[in-house]
Scaffold this motif. Structure first.
Motif, PDB file in Angstrom:
ATOM      1  N   ALA A  22       1.046  -1.348   0.207  1.00 22.83           N
ATOM      2  CA  ALA A  22       0.080   0.141   0.205  1.00 22.83           C
ATOM      3  C   ALA A  22       0.839   1.327   0.113  1.00 22.83           C
ATOM      4  O   ALA A  22       0.591   2.352  -0.682  1.00 22.83           O
ATOM      5  CB  ALA A  22      -0.977  -0.069   1.107  1.00 22.83           C
ATOM      6  N   MET A  23       1.828   1.267   0.759  1.00 21.11           N
ATOM      7  CA  MET A  23       2.802   2.493   0.787  1.00 21.11           C
ATOM      8  C   MET A  23       3.558   2.608  -0.479  1.00 21.11           C
ATOM      9  O   MET A  23       3.838   3.713  -1.108  1.00 21.11           O
ATOM     10  CB  MET A  23       3.751   2.435   2.005  1.00 21.11           C
ATOM     11  CG  MET A  23       4.540   3.624   2.512  1.00 21.11           C
ATOM     12  SD  MET A  23       3.293   5.056   2.589  1.00 21.11           S
ATOM     13  CE  MET A  23       2.267   4.611   3.744  1.00 21.11           C
ATOM     14  N   THR A  24       3.877   1.653  -0.870  1.00 19.66           N
ATOM     15  CA  THR A  24       4.702   1.517  -2.341  1.00 19.66           C
ATOM     16  C   THR A  24       3.953   2.258  -3.463  1.00 19.66           C
ATOM     17  O   THR A  24       4.243   3.127  -4.126  1.00 19.66           O
ATOM     18  CB  THR A  24       5.296   0.297  -2.992  1.00 19.66           C
ATOM     19  OG1 THR A  24       6.029  -0.533  -1.666  1.00 19.66           O
ATOM     20  CG2 THR A  24       6.017   0.236  -4.140  1.00 19.66           C
ATOM     21  N   LEU A  25       2.536   1.791  -3.620  1.00 20.40           N
ATOM     22  CA  LEU A  25       1.733   2.272  -4.522  1.00 20.40           C
ATOM     23  C   LEU A  25       1.510   3.823  -4.136  1.00 20.40           C
ATOM     24  O   LEU A  25       1.108   4.735  -4.929  1.00 20.40           O
ATOM     25  CB  LEU A  25       0.079   1.600  -4.408  1.00 20.40           C
ATOM     26  CG  LEU A  25       0.478   0.384  -5.430  1.00 20.40           C
ATOM     27  CD1 LEU A  25      -0.833  -0.456  -5.097  1.00 20.40           C
ATOM     28  CD2 LEU A  25       0.674   0.560  -6.708  1.00 20.40           C
ATOM     29  N   PHE A  26       1.220   4.260  -2.842  1.00 21.07           N
ATOM     30  CA  PHE A  26       0.836   5.423  -2.494  1.00 21.07           C
ATOM     31  C   PHE A  26       2.095   6.440  -2.819  1.00 21.07           C
ATOM     32  O   PHE A  26       1.871   7.424  -3.222  1.00 21.07           O
ATOM     33  CB  PHE A  26       0.817   5.500  -0.844  1.00 21.07           C
ATOM     34  CG  PHE A  26       0.373   6.758  -0.200  1.00 21.07           C
ATOM     35  CD1 PHE A  26      -0.984   7.462  -0.060  1.00 21.07           C
ATOM     36  CD2 PHE A  26       1.627   7.681   0.106  1.00 21.07           C
ATOM     37  CE1 PHE A  26      -0.861   8.540   0.492  1.00 21.07           C
ATOM     38  CE2 PHE A  26       1.343   8.782   0.770  1.00 21.07           C
ATOM     39  CZ  PHE A  26       0.108   9.391   0.710  1.00 21.07           C
TER      40      PHE A  26
END
Length: 225
Positions: free
Chosen positions: A209-213
């Motif tokens: 999720a943080m990578t996509l964010f």
């Protein structure tokens, strides 16, 4: 190459969260089914509001909501949903780790509290007509081959049918407290492994999720509805 990896990450998140969403709906549906078809009397007074059906329903709702946020956030590349998904997984991870630490640090106090609560729950169950509904005491006694907290004498003159063996010619000899303790000790390793696997999955979900964010932020897409 980078875009291909991010697309793979995006659709992996979508598929994983969709499967979790289906599982959550199934758990929630089973909890509703149990609430409608079975009148479950609580095993202990402290868990009166958290019987098996209610726990399944609550677990299903949590899994469904979290996985839906992850699925929609990854599919739409929505920063707000992805951040909410990350925070919810982080909160769940903290709760699980805190509960595990408390169980390890206060094992003896929890054991004494469980014994006291089981005695109180059994005292309440004595005055009820167990033939009219499926009691959690019946489920526990039949599943773990036990009777009462310590033995059959805990029930006094109101011994339920779940304590009987061979058409009530004899009663189950072991108490449920010892049976439950033995069961937890025998399954301690598998339970620990399950908790670790769950934590790893949650950490991976947070990382994805943080990578996509971060990708959405650096690519200039900004906030997307």
């Amino acid at each position: 190459m980078t875009n291909s990896c991010l697309k793979c990450l995006k659709y992996t998140m979508c598929v994983a969260n969709f499967l979790c969403f289906i599982c959550g709906v199934a758990v929630m549906g089973f909890g509703i089914f149990m609430m409608v078809n079975f009148k479950l009397a609580a095993l202990t007074p402290s868990l009166a509001s958290f019987n098996v059906a209610n726990l399944l329903l609550i677990s299903g709702i949590i899994i469904t909501c979290v996985s839906f946020l992850g699925f929609l956030g990854a599919l739409k590349e929505n920063r707000c949903l992805l951040l909410t998904f990350f925070l919810m997984l982080f909160f769940l991870l903290l709760v699980e780790l805190t509960a595990a630490c408390l169980l390890l640090m206060h094992e003896h106090q929890i054991s004494a509290w469980v014994e006291k609560d089981l005695n109180e729950g059994l005292a309440e169950a004595k005055g009820k007509k167990t033939d009219e509904f499926l009691s959690e005491w019946d489920l526990v006694q039949e599943t773990f081959d036990c009777c009462g907290v310590h033995n059959v004498s805990d029930w006094g003159d109101n011994v339920p049918k779940s304590c009987c063996i061979s058409q009530c010619s004899t009663y189950r000899s072991k108490g449920c407290l010892d049976r439950l303790k033995n069961w937890f000790e025998e399954n301690f390793l598998s339970t620990g492994i399950s908790v670790i696997v769950l934590c790893v999955i949650e950490v991976l979900g947070m990382c994805f999720a943080m990578t996509l964010f971060c990708h959405i932020s650096t690519s200039g897409l900004g906030y997307k509805l």
